[in-house]
Design a protein around this motif. Structure first.
Motif, PDB file in Angstrom:
ATOM      1  N   PHE A  12      -2.849 -59.311  67.832  1.00  0.00           N
ATOM      2  CA  PHE A  12      -3.394 -58.680  69.035  1.00  0.00           C
ATOM      3  C   PHE A  12      -4.822 -59.124  69.320  1.00  0.00           C
ATOM      4  O   PHE A  12      -5.171 -59.471  70.449  1.00  0.00           O
ATOM      5  N   THR A  13      -5.682 -59.111  68.311  1.00  0.00           N
ATOM      6  CA  THR A  13      -7.086 -59.438  68.540  1.00  0.00           C
ATOM      7  C   THR A  13      -7.676 -60.131  67.322  1.00  0.00           C
ATOM      8  O   THR A  13      -7.215 -59.920  66.202  1.00  0.00           O
ATOM      9  N   ARG A  14      -8.677 -60.947  67.521  1.00  0.00           N
ATOM     10  CA  ARG A  14      -9.346 -61.634  66.432  1.00  0.00           C
ATOM     11  C   ARG A  14     -10.301 -60.676  65.725  1.00  0.00           C
ATOM     12  O   ARG A  14     -11.146 -60.056  66.370  1.00  0.00           O
ATOM     13  N   LEU A  15     -10.159 -60.558  64.415  1.00  0.00           N
ATOM     14  CA  LEU A  15     -11.027 -59.692  63.632  1.00  0.00           C
ATOM     15  C   LEU A  15     -12.154 -60.515  63.016  1.00  0.00           C
ATOM     16  O   LEU A  15     -11.946 -61.651  62.588  1.00  0.00           O
ATOM     17  N   VAL A 131       2.843 -50.075  69.599  1.00  0.00           N
ATOM     18  CA  VAL A 131       3.996 -50.917  69.287  1.00  0.00           C
ATOM     19  C   VAL A 131       5.020 -50.132  68.468  1.00  0.00           C
ATOM     20  O   VAL A 131       6.230 -50.232  68.702  1.00  0.00           O
ATOM     21  N   ALA A 132       4.541 -49.330  67.510  1.00  0.00           N
ATOM     22  CA  ALA A 132       5.456 -48.505  66.709  1.00  0.00           C
ATOM     23  C   ALA A 132       6.247 -47.546  67.603  1.00  0.00           C
ATOM     24  O   ALA A 132       7.450 -47.347  67.401  1.00  0.00           O
ATOM     25  N   PHE A 228      18.514 -58.902  73.304  1.00  0.00           N
ATOM     26  CA  PHE A 228      17.193 -58.688  72.718  1.00  0.00           C
ATOM     27  C   PHE A 228      16.114 -59.306  73.591  1.00  0.00           C
ATOM     28  O   PHE A 228      16.136 -60.499  73.880  1.00  0.00           O
ATOM     29  N   ASN A 229      15.163 -58.468  73.995  1.00  0.00           N
ATOM     30  CA  ASN A 229      13.977 -58.932  74.716  1.00  0.00           C
ATOM     31  C   ASN A 229      12.769 -58.524  73.876  1.00  0.00           C
ATOM     32  O   ASN A 229      12.527 -57.332  73.683  1.00  0.00           O
ATOM     33  N   PRO A 230      11.989 -59.486  73.375  1.00  0.00           N
ATOM     34  CA  PRO A 230      10.899 -59.141  72.448  1.00  0.00           C
ATOM     35  C   PRO A 230       9.685 -58.509  73.112  1.00  0.00           C
ATOM     36  O   PRO A 230       8.687 -58.263  72.439  1.00  0.00           O
ATOM     37  N   ASN A 231       9.769 -58.197  74.406  1.00  0.00           N
ATOM     38  CA  ASN A 231       8.573 -57.689  75.102  1.00  0.00           C
ATOM     39  C   ASN A 231       8.075 -56.372  74.503  1.00  0.00           C
ATOM     40  O   ASN A 231       6.882 -56.076  74.549  1.00  0.00           O
ATOM     41  N   TYR A 232       8.964 -55.577  73.893  1.00  0.00           N
ATOM     42  CA  TYR A 232       8.523 -54.279  73.364  1.00  0.00           C
ATOM     43  C   TYR A 232       7.661 -54.420  72.109  1.00  0.00           C
ATOM     44  O   TYR A 232       7.005 -53.465  71.704  1.00  0.00           O
ATOM     45  N   LEU A 233       7.649 -55.630  71.516  1.00  0.00           N
ATOM     46  CA  LEU A 233       6.775 -55.870  70.365  1.00  0.00           C
ATOM     47  C   LEU A 233       5.359 -56.253  70.793  1.00  0.00           C
ATOM     48  O   LEU A 233       4.462 -56.333  69.956  1.00  0.00           O
TER      49      LEU A 233
END
Length: 256
Positions: A12-15, A131-132, A228-233
């Protein structure tokens, strides 16, 4: 080192180095290892900490008085078992190990300090929480509307993509250490039905399952047949800072 959690959040983001160091320190405070079929926390317990799965597989489950069990979600290495669970006074479900599991116990005080001092970690943890919730919605659709082959194929696609995101796949293969009974408890299918469905997916060439090793020869084909559509991840990395190579690639390829 909570490397898998860091890999997951960096989808999601760079740490920053300081962010990673803070997560490392939090995960190193207290660690436990338990055997398969042991509970990390039981329904009715007071959840005093957040548990981070470092190694092994666990699940969230509910059990009826007569012993029937429903697996509600799988926890894979790098997963936090509910970032905000300590808000609750009592657990309304149990979290149990499916394999030997090593996990870190992160106290509410430590988590509060880390999120207060590291806003990017806070943002990434909110993404993880959302996401969960999205995964739970998709599991509801699975149980309510997809037929058995779609249901199981959808779950295998999800597991493979989640494992790939933290570097736990090799080519088209990954470890699948759960039993057919576990898959049945997650999919609402009997042992006989789950066995028949696995044979159906094998027979159509969509999966190869040898012992604890799952191979998906053509992920796109399994995704198509499983609806299956991975958009929910939510792996589109909207909040992520692109590195120079990624930015160059996007510029050269033009707008989508």
């Amino acid at each position: 080192m909570p490397d898998l959690l860091i890999r997951k959040l960096e989808q999601f983001t760079r740490l920053s180095a300081l962010d990673k160091s803070a997560l490392d320190a939090a995960a190193g405070e207290k660690r436990r290892r338990i055997g398969p079929r042991e509970d990390i926390i039981r329904e009715g317990d007071n959840p005093g900490q957040v548990n981070l799965i470092l190694d092994g597989w666990a699940c969230r489950y509910k059990q009826l008085r007569d012993g029937r069990q429903q697996i509600i979600s799988f926890f894979l290495p790098g997963d936090l078992c509910d970032t905000h669970v300590h808000v609750l006074r009592r657990m309304d479900h149990s979290i149990g190990a499916l394999t030997p599991v090593t996990f870190a116990e992160i106290s509410r005080e430590t988590l509060a300090r880390v999120t207060a001092e590291h806003p990017r970690i806070t943002q990434a943890l909110w993404w993880d929480t959302l996401v969960a919730a999205a995964i739970q919605r998709e599991w509801t659709v699975n149980l309510g509307r997809r037929i058995a082959a779609e249901r199981l194929g959808h779950l295998l696609c999800e597991i493979f993509i989640r494992l790939r995101g933290v570097g736990l796949t090799e080519g088209h293969s990954c470890v699948l250490p759960v039993t057919q009974a576990d898959l049945g408890d997650a999919m609402g299918l009997s042992n006989v039905h789950i066995n028949r469905t696995l044979q159906e997916l094998r027979g159509s060439g969509l999966i190869v399952l040898k012992g604890r090793q799952l191979t998906i020869p053509n992920l796109n084909a399994l995704m198509r047949d499983s609806l299956f559509n991975p958009n929910y991840l939510h792996l589109d990395r909207v909040g992520r800072h692109l590195d120079a190579n990624e930015a160059s690639s996007q510029v050269s390829s033009g707008p989508a």
